[in-house]
Design a protein around this motif. Structure first.
Motif, PDB file in Angstrom:
ATOM      1  N   LEU A 898       0.873  -0.746   0.524  1.00 32.13           N
ATOM      2  CA  LEU A 898      -0.167   0.187  -0.132  1.00 32.13           C
ATOM      3  C   LEU A 898       0.812   1.217  -0.208  1.00 32.13           C
ATOM      4  N   PHE A 899       1.742   1.491   0.914  1.00 36.77           N
ATOM      5  CA  PHE A 899       2.293   2.287   0.472  1.00 36.77           C
ATOM      6  C   PHE A 899       4.550   1.864   0.850  1.00 36.77           C
ATOM      7  N   THR A 900       4.489   3.168   0.396  1.00 36.81           N
ATOM      8  CA  THR A 900       6.656   2.758   0.454  1.00 36.81           C
ATOM      9  C   THR A 900       7.208   3.771   0.787  1.00 36.81           C
ATOM     10  N   TYR A 901       8.603   3.987   1.821  1.00 33.45           N
ATOM     11  CA  TYR A 901       8.931   5.194   1.551  1.00 33.45           C
ATOM     12  C   TYR A 901      10.534   4.517   1.895  1.00 33.45           C
ATOM     13  N   ASP A 922       0.762   9.577   6.840  1.00 32.09           N
ATOM     14  CA  ASP A 922       0.006  10.165   7.023  1.00 32.09           C
ATOM     15  C   ASP A 922      -1.225   9.258   7.092  1.00 32.09           C
ATOM     16  N   GLY A 923      -0.906   8.322   6.720  1.00 32.83           N
ATOM     17  CA  GLY A 923      -2.062   7.595   6.384  1.00 32.83           C
ATOM     18  C   GLY A 923      -2.659   7.103   4.758  1.00 32.83           C
ATOM     19  N   LYS A 924      -1.946   7.396   4.175  1.00 35.52           N
ATOM     20  CA  LYS A 924      -2.394   7.027   3.077  1.00 35.52           C
ATOM     21  C   LYS A 924      -1.544   6.244   2.091  1.00 35.52           C
ATOM     22  N   SER A 925      -2.221   6.202   0.376  1.00 34.02           N
ATOM     23  CA  SER A 925      -1.205   4.975   0.138  1.00 34.02           C
ATOM     24  C   SER A 925      -0.852   5.597  -0.774  1.00 34.02           C
TER      25      SER A 925
END
Length: 964
Positions: A898-901, A922-925
């Protein structure tokens, strides 16, 4: 700035014939590439490609390619901004093409130019007519050094030489920025990194019938060299007529804070034509070097003669003629043929703009004019140094709080950028003159500050308050000051020192008079300490009688871990016992109390005299130091006494006065080579020494105590000592230190780390224990090879502070007074204690509280879970520590991403590596969709800052609950 299209070349008829480039056909004899920065906002340069050519050829100069070293290469003739040709004498033409180029960024660039062909018949290479002509210039573009231009050559390479007579040439290199230059021979090239074929130095034995008698005097072999300092090219002497090509480079150096940085070089490839002739070269009378104060008008008559009585053309080249403000001139100009003795009248009105560190070099050139045969030359280099005048009007005024205010006149030279503030105790008389600028060595002054000459608005600064970095000045001392103006790099330069101004500090605290070593021993050493009461105190506010506490500290300075050796005593002296005066110095503070026991003030710290020695063959060099509030360098008492044993053969163990050291000239240093009594030192004897210093506060009140006599410890030293000392034992970190516990009391932004090292001397009597200091070796990586030297220290502790982390490896060696070093100790290493902790819930609802998923972190202390900024209760033990990089991935329940950083990708945007590892999700994809409330899984890969790369990478898995 130098106009690179301007060059001083005069023929025997003083006729310059300017023609178009297309009018002359050429083969190349010599050349160079010069660069001039023409923009302050972009990296734009004007390059001048200069070629000296044979006018008898039909080949046109300028058809080659110029490569700027950044991937751009163009044809010179087709892209030149301008070009021109100047016809010289002896079938030589001067050609210059200018071309503009802008670089895209800083870097070190090599600019190259190559062209077909060299002229035919060059005797020290093969097939010169088919050999390309190649030259290059290297230059560094670096914001650290500001705007930079390459050197320019002011003297053309057009002179001839004679068989059997010394040939001279000087390129007249001048750097418009004032950088230092050095000269080095190289080999002519035909392409990049390819020398011409079969090159031979001009003094190759093949060019001589009798090589061993090939110099001008016929008493030795010929030489061919260039002076690395002044650029004089000397060939003593040519052995065979013909045309020779040689090459040299002029390197450019910028001196910053005493360190030389290479900015690049310019190559000159040139031809020397040697002929058979009976003519003798002219001779220039070497003028004396000049040193003048800025503002002085220089007028000098220079003289050249000729042994054959032939007329002479006499001319000059150099930086003073290139000045934009008040350039130098000479007459006759243009130069003409003069009967001998020929005169050159030099005139230069110097100015503050001409001040610089290095002297100006003026190349004087005389060329004779014989009726037949080759015209020969003589070169001389004339040095002129322009120094700055002394600042004026310095006054010193005593202020409250043991401070002194200095005031001075606006400085004459507005282009000076700094004012040095120098201070000493007691007056010291000297006259600043004879080109000795700045503060003379051994005058006893200390540089205490360096202040701007003017504000950003351009208003000159003319005052300074000395509070001794907040410590206050020493009570009772007469403080004397001088100031010196400094000029900006790269040209640099200093003024003469100002006149002295002095101010007396009131005696409002105890004044230490003696810290005198009276017994030297490892355990039973003794130091006598004496002081005077604070007699300037108001007796109403501070009624006596006074009592005193005496506190002792190890070392010459640093008020750490002091030992109180006396409490509330009334006497004004004390003998401190049970000391290790053999291995370490000590310093003392005396605290004063009024009759009610209320604390008033303390003395200035004063140390014992510490003596050291360096041994050589039949020589021992002593040096000593003491950090004291009085002066140990005085005009009236300039001698310190030196004592030694092995003087009287009947009492060899007794120490006698053998000599005195004049510290106003030699500093705190004395060389014992036995010359004081004509008996040289014996390398088999261990000698013992001590010195006795003489000091004064310069205060008339304390004149009855002058001179303040203080002895050092007794030191043993042996000439020609080659035996290394004992190594240390029990080398370790502070036993009480725990990384995690230490950081639990520091905020998350803490970054001021240190390592405390401790060790012990080796008590083994079987090894040499004359240790004077220790070398600490360190690397912040656990490298395979030897660790580099970090620092030389005294004592058996070392605090390595100012670190960005704890990690690092250390070794230590003992160093004796002769510089011998023990074997290195075992390596000890300290590592970081890395940590990261993640919360398991956050509330991205935009209310400003816990809106982001981030490691536990608090910038200002306090806080709860997550990334709060000041919420009470935050535990600093939860801070992320020593995290270099994080990779964070969020998954749904099926394993979909869902999300990568990755923090490494964010540093450029965020600007701080430390902040990039905080993630702040921030809880976003990845596509910006707001994720619903619920539990999500994540993986976290962390790279920690650790010694062993194998231990750096850790992987974690967890879950987080989004609450909206």
């Amino acid at each position: 700035m130098i106009n690179l299209l301007r060059i001083k070349i005069f023929s025997v008829l003083a006729l310059l014939l300017l023609v178009s480039q297309a009018s002359w056909a050429t083969h190349i004899r010599a050349g160079e590439i010069i660069a001039q920065r023409i923009s302050t906002s972009t990296l734009t340069y004007r390059f001048s490609v200069i070629g000296y050519t044979d006018t008898g050829s039909t080949v046109i100069f300028g058809s080659g390619n110029i490569d700027f070293g950044d991937g751009v290469s163009v044809n010179l003739g087709e892209n030149a901004e301008s070009n021109q040709t100047i016809l010289l004498e002896d079938e030589v033409a001067y050609n210059i093409f200018t071309i503009i180029h802008t670089f895209q960024g800083p870097g070190r660039y090599v600019i190259r130019y190559d062209e077909q062909n060299r002229n035919a018949g060059v005797v020290n290479m093969s097939n010169s007519v088919d050999t390309p002509f190649y030259i290059e210039t290297e230059m560094l573009i670096d914001p650290l050094f500001g705007i930079n231009n390459t050197p320019v050559f002011l003297v053309p390479p057009v002179d001839k030489g004679a068989v059997g007579a010394t040939f001279l040439h000087n390129p007249g290199a001048y750097d418009p920025d004032g950088d230092s230059l050095s000269y080095h021979m190289t080999i002519p090239q035909q392409f990049i990194d390819r020398n011409v074929n079969d090159y031979k130095d001009p003094n190759d034995p093949g060019f001589y019938t009798n090589y061993l008698e090939g110099n001008q005097e016929g008493d030795g072999p010929p030489i061919f060299k260039i002076d690395s300092i002044n650029g004089d090219l000397v060939w003593d002497a040519p052995g065979l007529m013909g045309e020779y090509n040689i090459a040299f480079i002029v390197k450019e150096w910028r001196i910053l804070e005493g360190k030389a940085y290479s900015l690049g070089y310019v190559t000159r490839d040139m031809q020397i034509i040697i002929e058979e002739t009976e003519n003798n070269p002219p001779e220039i009378v070497q003028p004396m070097e000049l040193c003048v104060e800025a503002g002085t008008l220089i007028t000098e008559t220079l003289v050249a003669t000729d042994p054959d009585g032939d007329p002479v053309i006499f001319e000059a080249f150099g930086g003073p003629f290139e000045m934009t403000i008040n350039p130098a001139t000479y007459e006759p100009s243009p130069p003409v043929s003069q009967p001998v003795p020929a005169n050159l009248q030099f005139t230069w009105q110097t100015d503050c703009a001409h001040v610089r560190e290095r002297p100006y070099e003026i190349q004087l050139k005389a060329k004779d004019q014989p009726p037949i045969g080759a015209k020969l030359v003589d070169f001389k280099t004339w040095l002129i140094r322009v120094v700055a005048p002394a600042p004026t009007g310095l006054t010193a005024t005593k202020l409250s709080g043991r401070r002194v205010e200095l005031n001075w006149d606006k400085y004459t030279c507005g282009n000076a950028d700094k004012i040095e503030i120098w201070r000493r105790v007691d007056s010291f008389d000297f006259t600043a003159e004879d080109c000795v600028v700045g503060m003379p060595a051994n005058a006893g002054y200390e540089l205490i500050d360096l202040v701007n000459n003017s504000t950003l608005a351009g208003e000159q600064i003319t005052n300074y308050i000395d509070d001794n970095e907040g410590m206050g000045l020493a009570p009772g001392a007469l403080y004397c000051y001088r100031i010196v103006a400094k000029f900006p790099d790269p040209a640099g330069g200093e003024s003469y020192a100002s006149d002295e101004a002095c101010a007396q500090i009131d005696v409002v605290a105890p004044v230490v008079l003696n810290v005198d070593v009276v017994a030297t021993d490892k355990v039973a050493g003794q130091i006598y300490v004496r002081w005077e009461e604070p007699f300037d105190l108001d007796p109403v506010l501070f009624p006596g009688p006074y009592t005193y506490d005496v506190v002792r500290f190890e070392g010459l300075s640093g008020q750490i871990n002091g030992d109180t050796i006396s409490l509330k005593q009334t006497a004004l002296d004390i003998t401190d016992t049970g000391l290790d005066t053999d291995s370490k110095p000590y310093h003392y503070l005396v605290y004063v109390y009024d009759n009610s026991g209320s604390y008033i003030d303390s003395s200035f710290p004063a140390s014992s005299v510490w003596l050291d020695a360096l041994s050589d063959v039949k020589t021992i060099t002593l040096s000593w130091e003491a950090l004291v509030p009085w002066s140990n360098v005085m005009d009236s008492l300039p001698y310190h006494r030196v004592y030694r044993d092995n003087v009287d053969e009947f009492f060899p163990d007794d120490l006698y006065l053998i000599d005195s050291a004049k510290v106003t000239e030699s500093g705190f240093r004395y060389v014992d080579d036995g010359s004081h009594n004509g008996v040289e030192l014996n390398d088999e004897i261990i000698y013992r020494y001590y010195v006795e210093t003489k000091g004064s506060y310069g205060n008339p009140v304390f004149k009855p105590y002058d001179p303040l006599l203080n002895k050092s410890q007794i030191l043993s030293a042996q000439p020609n000592d080659t035996i290394p000392p004992c190594g240390v034992v029990n080398f370790r970190f502070d036993d009480t230190f725990d990384c995690s516990v230490f950081l639990s009391t520091r905020g998350c932004d803490f970054n001021d780390y240190s390592n405390l090292l401790e060790w012990e001397e080796n008590g083994d009597s079987q090894c040499d224990n004359d240790i004077s200091s220790y070398n600490i070796y360190f690397s912040d990586e656990d490298i395979d090879g030897e660790l580099p030297l970090l620092e030389n220290v005294q004592g058996t502790q070392f605090l390595h502070d100012g670190l960005s982390s704890f990690k690092g490896c250390y070794q230590i060696t003992s160093v004796d007074r002769s510089g011998n070093e023990s074997e290195r100790s075992e390596r000890i290493c300290h590592d970081n204690c890395p940590f990261i902790k993640m919360p398991n819930a956050f509330t991205p609802n935009g209310d400003g509280k816990n809106d982001f998923f981030t490691p536990f972190y608090n910038q200002i202390g306090g806080g709860t879970e997550g990334g709060g900024t000041g919420i009470p209760g935050f535990n600093n033990a939860d801070c992320p520590r020593f995290v270099l990089e994080v990779t964070f991935t969020v998954f749904d329940r099926t394993g979909g991403t869902l999300f990568t950083y990755n923090s490494a990708d964010q540093i450029e945007n965020i600007g701080e590596e430390g902040n990039a590892i905080l993630i702040n999700w921030d809880g976003k994809s990845d596509n910006g969709t707001q994720l619903e409330s619920g539990v999500y899984y994540y993986s976290l890969e962390v790279i920690y800052d650790l010694l062993n790369p194998k231990d750096q990478k850790k992987k974690y898995k967890g879950w987080v609950n989004i609450l909206r």
